[in-house]
Design a protein around this motif. Structure first.
Motif, PDB file in Angstrom:
ATOM      1  N   ILE A  75       0.836  -1.204   0.000  1.00  0.00           N
ATOM      2  CA  ILE A  75       0.000   0.000   0.000  1.00  0.00           C
ATOM      3  C   ILE A  75       0.866   1.247   0.000  1.00  0.00           C
ATOM      4  O   ILE A  75       0.576   2.235  -0.688  1.00  0.00           O
ATOM      5  N   SER A  76       1.964   1.209   0.760  1.00  0.00           N
ATOM      6  CA  SER A  76       2.873   2.356   0.813  1.00  0.00           C
ATOM      7  C   SER A  76       3.523   2.617  -0.538  1.00  0.00           C
ATOM      8  O   SER A  76       3.733   3.767  -0.935  1.00  0.00           O
ATOM      9  N   ALA A  77       3.831   1.547  -1.275  1.00  0.00           N
ATOM     10  CA  ALA A  77       4.481   1.686  -2.578  1.00  0.00           C
ATOM     11  C   ALA A  77       3.494   2.021  -3.697  1.00  0.00           C
ATOM     12  O   ALA A  77       3.874   2.621  -4.705  1.00  0.00           O
ATOM     13  N   ASP A  78       2.223   1.630  -3.522  1.00  0.00           N
ATOM     14  CA  ASP A  78       1.204   1.862  -4.556  1.00  0.00           C
ATOM     15  C   ASP A  78      -0.103   2.232  -3.858  1.00  0.00           C
ATOM     16  O   ASP A  78      -0.844   1.372  -3.388  1.00  0.00           O
ATOM     17  N   SER A  79      -0.389   3.527  -3.809  1.00  0.00           N
ATOM     18  CA  SER A  79      -1.555   4.008  -3.064  1.00  0.00           C
ATOM     19  C   SER A  79      -2.880   3.566  -3.682  1.00  0.00           C
ATOM     20  O   SER A  79      -3.926   3.662  -3.044  1.00  0.00           O
ATOM     21  N   SER A  80      -2.863   3.086  -4.921  1.00  0.00           N
ATOM     22  CA  SER A  80      -4.103   2.629  -5.556  1.00  0.00           C
ATOM     23  C   SER A  80      -4.480   1.207  -5.154  1.00  0.00           C
ATOM     24  O   SER A  80      -5.579   0.755  -5.447  1.00  0.00           O
ATOM     25  N   PHE A  81      -3.554   0.505  -4.487  1.00  0.00           N
ATOM     26  CA  PHE A  81      -3.833  -0.882  -4.108  1.00  0.00           C
ATOM     27  C   PHE A  81      -4.893  -0.951  -3.018  1.00  0.00           C
ATOM     28  O   PHE A  81      -4.847  -0.205  -2.039  1.00  0.00           O
ATOM     29  N   ASP A  82      -5.840  -1.855  -3.195  1.00  0.00           N
ATOM     30  CA  ASP A  82      -6.923  -2.042  -2.234  1.00  0.00           C
ATOM     31  C   ASP A  82      -7.113  -3.543  -2.023  1.00  0.00           C
ATOM     32  O   ASP A  82      -7.306  -4.287  -2.991  1.00  0.00           O
ATOM     33  N   VAL A  83      -7.042  -3.981  -0.777  1.00  0.00           N
ATOM     34  CA  VAL A  83      -7.090  -5.412  -0.467  1.00  0.00           C
ATOM     35  C   VAL A  83      -8.401  -6.046  -0.931  1.00  0.00           C
ATOM     36  O   VAL A  83      -8.399  -7.115  -1.553  1.00  0.00           O
ATOM     37  N   ALA A  84      -9.517  -5.404  -0.621  1.00  0.00           N
ATOM     38  CA  ALA A  84     -10.822  -5.980  -0.962  1.00  0.00           C
ATOM     39  C   ALA A  84     -10.961  -6.151  -2.472  1.00  0.00           C
ATOM     40  O   ALA A  84     -11.427  -7.191  -2.949  1.00  0.00           O
ATOM     41  N   ARG A  85     -10.550  -5.132  -3.237  1.00  0.00           N
ATOM     42  CA  ARG A  85     -10.656  -5.230  -4.692  1.00  0.00           C
ATOM     43  C   ARG A  85      -9.708  -6.288  -5.242  1.00  0.00           C
ATOM     44  O   ARG A  85     -10.025  -7.000  -6.199  1.00  0.00           O
ATOM     45  N   PHE A  86      -8.522  -6.378  -4.641  1.00  0.00           N
ATOM     46  CA  PHE A  86      -7.577  -7.408  -5.078  1.00  0.00           C
ATOM     47  C   PHE A  86      -8.182  -8.797  -4.894  1.00  0.00           C
ATOM     48  O   PHE A  86      -8.100  -9.655  -5.783  1.00  0.00           O
ATOM     49  N   LEU A  87      -8.794  -9.041  -3.737  1.00  0.00           N
ATOM     50  CA  LEU A  87      -9.370 -10.358  -3.477  1.00  0.00           C
ATOM     51  C   LEU A  87     -10.555 -10.657  -4.390  1.00  0.00           C
ATOM     52  O   LEU A  87     -10.763 -11.810  -4.790  1.00  0.00           O
TER      53      LEU A  87
END
Length: 214
Positions: A75-87
């Motif tokens: 998340i720190s390296a890529d602010s667009s990352f979202d755990v729920a959406r990834f799953l």
């Protein structure tokens, strides 16, 4: 005359205020990104500005404790990352990859998996074809998908997901006779899959890099 001057000053003040409000860019002048048409099981769409202010701590129900540190690094390296959406994307990819393997669709496996995994799938598909066997499998349901591990190595992120699913599996021979499985009984499966992606690369897709059984 004095009244006209006052009215003119008021009009000028209001015009200046309107310019200050309407003349500013809102950040949404560019077209909103369109969803990928066919192939984006793990494409992560940037979140709206209004949502970024919320807590970005990994949700405990989606991430096992040992994976939390790695998720925070991603998340720190890529602010667009979202755990729920990834799953959500990972579950879609789980279905698509299994269906591609069962159907022998090697083209779809090309962009869903890394080379090593693809080669293993293709070898199994070729062996199945040589034996004259056909699979009539389907994912009945995915009961659970949780991040069990996460690592950021430079710009490369690796996220491991544990899937608990019910799968109907049938194998037929060359004469279409059932030689294994049943359409009425679902098999409880527990898979551990690792997905990888170079963060902020031009390719938004995460690819399957490793598979194992839980």
């Amino acid at each position: 005359m004095f009244l006209l001057v006052i009215l003119a000053m008021i009009a000028g003040f209001m015009a200046l205020q309107l310019y200050r409000v309407l003349g500013k860019r809102t950040g949404h002048e560019q077209p909103l990104p369109k969803p990928a048409e066919d192939r984006a099981p793990l494409t992560l769409v940037p979140r709206p500005v209004e949502a970024i202010a919320e807590s970005r701590e990994p949700a405990s129900r989606l991430v096992e404790p040992k994976a939390e540190s790695g998720i925070r690094s991603i998340i720190s390296a890529d602010s667009s990352f979202d755990v729920a959406r990834f799953l959500q994307g990972a579950q879609a990819a789980y279905r698509m990859i299994l269906e591609s393997y069962w159907q022998g669709d090697t083209e779809q496996l090309d962009w869903l998996t890394e080379a090593g995994v693809r080669d293993a799938f293709v070898a199994a598909i070729d062996e199945r074809k040589e034996a004259g066997h056909k699979l009539e499998n389907r994912v009945v349901s995915i009961e659970k998908a949780i991040v069990s591990d996460a690592v950021l190595d430079g710009k490369v992120a690796r996220i491991t997901v544990r899937f608990d699913a019910d799968i109907v599996a049938i194998t037929r021979d060359a004469e279409s006779v059932v030689i294994a499985g049943s359409m009425t009984d679902a098999v409880e499966t527990h898979d551990v899959w690792t997905f990888t992606r170079t963060l902020k690369s031009s390719d938004p897709n995460w690819k399957l890099a490793d598979t194992d059984e839980a």
